[in-house]
Enzyme design. Structure first.
Site, mmCIF file in Angstrom:
data_model
loop_
_atom_site.group_PDB
_atom_site.id
_atom_site.type_symbol
_atom_site.label_atom_id
_atom_site.label_comp_id
_atom_site.label_asym_id
_atom_site.label_seq_id
_atom_site.Cartn_x
_atom_site.Cartn_y
_atom_site.Cartn_z
ATOM 1 N N GLU A 51 44.518 39.317 16.339
ATOM 2 C CA GLU A 51 45.078 38.936 17.640
ATOM 3 C C GLU A 51 46.124 37.836 17.485
ATOM 4 O OE1 GLU A 51 43.418 37.390 22.006
ATOM 5 O OE2 GLU A 51 42.100 37.364 20.257
ATOM 6 N N LYS A 120 46.439 42.703 26.639
ATOM 7 C CA LYS A 120 45.061 42.251 26.868
ATOM 8 C C LYS A 120 44.797 42.195 28.369
ATOM 9 C CE LYS A 120 41.960 38.567 25.182
ATOM 10 N NZ LYS A 120 41.945 37.368 24.304
ATOM 11 N N CYS A 156 40.124 41.688 21.706
ATOM 12 C CA CYS A 156 39.140 40.598 21.708
ATOM 13 C C CYS A 156 38.239 40.627 22.950
ATOM 14 C CB CYS A 156 39.852 39.252 21.565
ATOM 15 S SG CYS A 156 38.758 37.907 21.004
#
Length: 558
Positions: A51, A120, A156
């Site tokens: 990430e 994200k 994540c």
């Protein structure tokens, strides 16, 4: 050139668990290029990086700088050129600005260009995370087509709830590849795997969890990347706290995709805690380009464990220990400090503080006349030591390591501009009894990557003797604090668990004592605000996690 359209029944992933430096875009780009060269050698189809790899994680408000955003995009576009022809593709995390909105993104680089971008969705906004401050949440993503395979790429936090993965499964994803910047805390590896297993159960898809490794200010990223098959079996496990780059093979069968790779054994809890403290200190010193460290070695356990951690992190040649004695320093402390320095193989000097302490006493004598000697005079000793260590740091460039444990930092048993001086504290999130336990553990063990010697590195007498600051005759810590097992239990209840006073009393602690420790905890907040950063190990470290006001009239009397 490979056929980029035809469906394949086999994919080879190169998983790069690496240690980027936040803001070092050139260095991170070169690290990504080197990983890509290795992926070519490994015969990989796709190199996977973590990430926000191109900039480092977490970038905090730096990522709001437009020049920084543009530089990140240029670095990603340059990296894309490496994927031209038959070269492996790259999946890399980066900030990505689109239509005046900034996203935490992952880019697929293939055929020499940026082929796909995904954002994200679930931005964490708790504990150490404040991504909602700097990023926009992305729309729910669809899979990325790659070699005829539909790859789901949740980022994540997107797997810590079910919605994003369910969306990917419903829109045709055949497996999940999860780039992460997930910092270490106690038992975090088990928690991550349980979360990943839940997503696998819900989607029946294989899942690849790739985490970064390394220290970034207070945070330490432990790597420990892994992969799960659709039946929840462990297909691959990487080591913790070290950089690595391994192959993971995905093969399509009648019942979907099966992953296979190497499963590395995992270290135990004590080894992980030591490794976190060691790596956090190492990266703080190295990434900020200090030549080494200097610390006061008093003959006590806190300075001894910090010296051992520093040697394990940096090697003995980069650690300078200084004994700073005054009239209350015992012969036992002299011997213990010297024995510790010899065991660790470090440079060891003695700088008496009699003259500066008595110089301060002299210039203040008229003002202090008629008052009783006490804490003020004791603190002059600590502040003289702090000033001398900072002078050594200024002269030679070494960073001062400060050595206060979490028990002391909780109740203010530390002196501002004295023993709290320093650039970094590797044991800031360890309670006193944990310091004792880990010191004994290190004498019997040496974790992977440690640069210090084998065997006993902290003399046994330091572990067994009563703790003391030696600021007055025959002083011990328990003159003003309860026994550390009692203190630590009360503090863990107050800090980690946010328990009410009545609940803590119910554990067998005297109510008056609990009220006193709660009061000390609150009034020491102003000291902690001025303390050096230190390695985060728990869910409630002082600093990023526990953000209490300095001015605070509340006391729990319910």
């Amino acid at each position: 050139m490979k056929d980029r359209i035809a469906v394949t029944d086999k994919l080879v992933f190169s998983l790069a668990q690496l240690n980027p430096i936040l803001g070092d875009l050139k260095g991170n780009l070169e690290k990504a290029k080197a990983a890509h060269v290795k992926a070519v050698e490994q015969g990989a189809d796709l190199l996977v990086l973590s990430e926000l790899f191109i900039c480092g994680y977490p970038p905090e408000d730096l990522v709001l700088k437009p020049a920084f955003q543009r530089a990140c995009r240029r670095a990603v576009e340059e990296l894309a050129k490496a994927t031209a022809g038959d070269a492996p593709a790259i999946l890399i995390g980066t900030p990505w600005e689109e239509a005046d909105k900034l996203y935490n993104a992952v880019c697929l680089l293939d055929d020499g260009e940026v082929k796909a971008v995904r954002y994200k969705v679930d931005l964490p906004n708790y504990g150490v995370f404040d991504e909602k401050r700097v990023f926009e949440p992305g729309p729910f993503p669809g899979p990325i087509g790659f070699r005829g395979v539909r790859l789901g790429v949740p980022i994540c936090e997107d797997i810590w709830d079910s919605e994003v993965c369910e969306c990917l499964e419903e829109t045709g994803a055949e497996m999940l590849i999860v780039p992460n910047g997930s910092p270490y805390i106690l038992q975090k590896s088990d928690i991550r795997q349980q979360v990943a297993i839940q997503r696998v159960v819900e989607t029946a898809l294989p899942l690849v969890y790739l985490n970064q490794v390394g220290g970034q200010d207070e945070l330490v990223f432990d790597g420990a990347s892994f992969a799960l098959n659709g039946d929840r079996s462990l297909a691959m496990q990487m080591k913790g706290f070290v950089e690595d780059q391994v192959i993971l093979v995905a093969e399509r069968g009648d019942e979907g995709w099966t992953l296979s790779g190497t499963v590395e054994p995992q270290a135990d809890k004590d080894s992980n805690v030591w490794s976190a403290c060691m790596l956090g200190l190492r990266d703080y010193v190295n990434k900020n380009r200090f030549p080494g460290v200097v610390l006061g070695l008093s003959g006590g356990i806190d300075s001894a464990i910090c010296a051992a951690l520093a040697v394990d992190a940096l090697g003995p040649e980069r650690v300078h220990c200084v004994m700073l004695p005054y009239r209350y320093t015992s012969e036992e402390s002299f011997k213990d400090a010297e024995d510790c320095a010899k065991a660790l193989g470090v440079r060891y000097d003695t700088v008496p503080i009699k003259e500066p302490v008595e110089g301060f006493m002299s210039v203040l004598s008229d003002m202090f006349e008629g008052t009783d000697s006490g804490v003020t005079e004791e603190n002059l000793q600590s502040r003289s030591r702090g000033t001398i260590l900072m002078a050594i740091s200024n002269k030679f460039g070494d960073m001062v390591v400060t050595t206060g444990n979490k028990s002391e930092m909780s109740v203010g048993y530390a002196t501002l501009y004295g023993d709290m001086n320093g650039g970094f504290n590797p044991i800031k999130d360890l309670y006193k009894m944990q310091v004792y336990h880990l010191s004994a553990w290190r004498n019997e063990n040496k974790p992977a990557g440690a640069m210090g010697p084998d065997g006993e590195v902290i003399p046994s007498n330091i572990i067994s003797k009563a703790p003391t600051a030696e600021l007055r005759e025959n002083q011990t810590d328990q003159d003003s604090l309860p026994d550390y097992p009692v203190l630590d239990d009360i503090l863990e209840c107050l800090v980690e668990k946010e328990m009410a006073v009545r609940e803590i009393v119910g554990r067998g602690h005297p109510e008056e004592l609990v009220h006193r420790i709660e009061h000390l905890l609150y009034i020491a907040e102003y000291k902690r605000r001025q303390s050096a950063p230190g390695v985060k190990l728990t869910e409630k470290n002082f600093g990023r996690d526990r953000r209490y006001p300095i001015t605070n009239g509340f006391r729990d009397r319910g």
